[in-house]
Design a protein around this motif. Sequence first.
Motif, short mmCIF file in Angstrom:
data_model
loop_
_atom_site.label_atom_id
_atom_site.label_comp_id
_atom_site.label_asym_id
_atom_site.label_seq_id
_atom_site.Cartn_x
_atom_site.Cartn_y
_atom_site.Cartn_z
N GLU A 84 -11.93 46.55 1.99
CA GLU A 84 -10.74 47.25 2.48
C GLU A 84 -9.49 46.50 2.04
OE1 GLU A 84 -13.31 49.12 6.18
OE2 GLU A 84 -12.20 47.26 6.46
N CYS A 106 -7.18 41.14 10.26
CA CYS A 106 -8.54 41.68 10.43
C CYS A 106 -9.44 41.15 9.32
CB CYS A 106 -8.51 43.20 10.45
SG CYS A 106 -9.89 43.92 11.37
N HIS A 108 -9.49 41.54 6.05
CA HIS A 108 -9.91 42.40 4.96
C HIS A 108 -9.80 41.71 3.60
CE1 HIS A 108 -9.15 46.27 7.56
NE2 HIS A 108 -10.00 45.43 8.11
N GLU A 143 -7.88 51.09 6.22
CA GLU A 143 -8.89 51.17 7.28
C GLU A 143 -8.22 51.19 8.65
OE1 GLU A 143 -11.37 50.15 10.50
OE2 GLU A 143 -9.91 48.73 9.73
N GLU A 144 -7.15 50.40 8.80
CA GLU A 144 -6.47 50.33 10.10
C GLU A 144 -5.72 51.66 10.32
OE1 GLU A 144 -7.08 47.92 12.00
OE2 GLU A 144 -7.67 46.26 10.70
N HIS A 185 -17.65 42.78 7.25
CA HIS A 185 -16.36 42.65 7.94
C HIS A 185 -16.23 41.28 8.60
CE1 HIS A 185 -12.95 43.50 10.46
NE2 HIS A 185 -12.76 44.61 9.77
ZN ZN Z 1 -10.95 45.51 9.96
#
Ligand code: ZN
Length: 442
Positions: A84, A106, A108, A143-144, A185
Amino acid sequence: MPNQTLLKTAISAALDHFRDQLAAFGDDIFSHAEVGFREERTAALVADQLRALGLTVEERLALTGVKARLRGARPGPTVAVLGELDGLPVPDHPSADPATGVVHACGHNAQLTHVVGVARALVEANATDQLAGDVVLMAVPAEEYVDLDWRVEQARAGRLEFLGGKAELLRLGCFDDVDMAILVHATGDAEDRQLSLRMSANGLVAKRARFIGRASHAGAAPERGINALNAATLALQAIHMQRETFRDRDHIRVHPILTRGGSVVNVVPADARLETFVRGASYDAIADAAAKVDRALRAGGLAVGATVEIETLPGYMPLIVDPSMGELFKRNALALVGDSGWAEAGPIAASTDAGDLSHVMPVLHPSHGGCSGTNHAADFFVTDPYVAYLQPAKAVAHTIVDLLADNATEARRVLQAFEPKLTRAEYLAYMRALASFVSFRA
Ligand SMILES: [Zn+2]
Ligand SMILES: [Zn+2]
């Protein structure tokens, strides 16, 4: 040693050899985070890396997506490795972009090192000579589920339809030539150790509510106004009063924020706005909770005489991890990290648009450690580049060897056992049916 074991050893050696370059790449992406559908610099860097391997690279898929194909020696299923592209706004994170507040809170950026690392290692180890089927390398946007005003604007201008990256890529047919997908992830949760697997995650719908009242002098004549902030405040309380009706097994999460509460203090607020996600483990559970949220929003407006507009945006489907791919990954992960580095745990209460993908094809969505702090918080960092960047790439590449070597026996077995919950057409119809805009006048 059997061929597959030799190949995995060669892949690991290649990844170890490029360790410093991959870490520098991951850190560079971390330091230049961009928000979803606008990851121009990040996408260009990934594309450059893939082109340097001699691959033909498609760009600007769903605005910023990148895709390349590594062909196996013989025909067979296609396995995609996804990364991502997007960061998210966490303005108080020390590494946040000072202009946008966006940061890779996050993790990514680590996913992109996996995509680039897997590609490079497979090429260096001449792995494709032994594979039946192709490996697709993909960097995917957004993705967010954030920055909704901008995304809605893009949708109105016809540049997007859905507001999440994988939904858009599915709509555009970018996954039509992919049979299964893998994405690892980041997690800052120490319980998840170095590599871990959770078999499901919540889905979500998003709600945006606007309360329309009437402005008036807040001191001299409040009786002539209709206080939209009071309507929103009551609606928030009414949402919270639904909580005792949520069943534990549905994993419902409703977490509204107030995005507008008035303009100046001496005017009765005429425009108040809320946003919330309604998350849950199944569509039925999400639909049930979403109906209660709608009812609560209406109740706020009704009580003070304000009009309520409720916009529902289709978000993400619940994630269902493919058990056969999970078993293959676990075997490879255990070989790398041993029992003490491996964890299996319950469902993820957060959501991912990998869930959407998992309704139409087998998806593997494990997690990697090497990070500290809490995802989406100001204390999230990659602390161990080997565990965050290198090791997951090894585990993914080794899993690909298991899937596609031996004439892709394992990949074919995965596909045979997989029953899609939805066809692509059914998925798109479901998403479109979720979108709505309703207005209630008190
Ligand atoms: Zn994420
Ligand atoms: Zn996230």
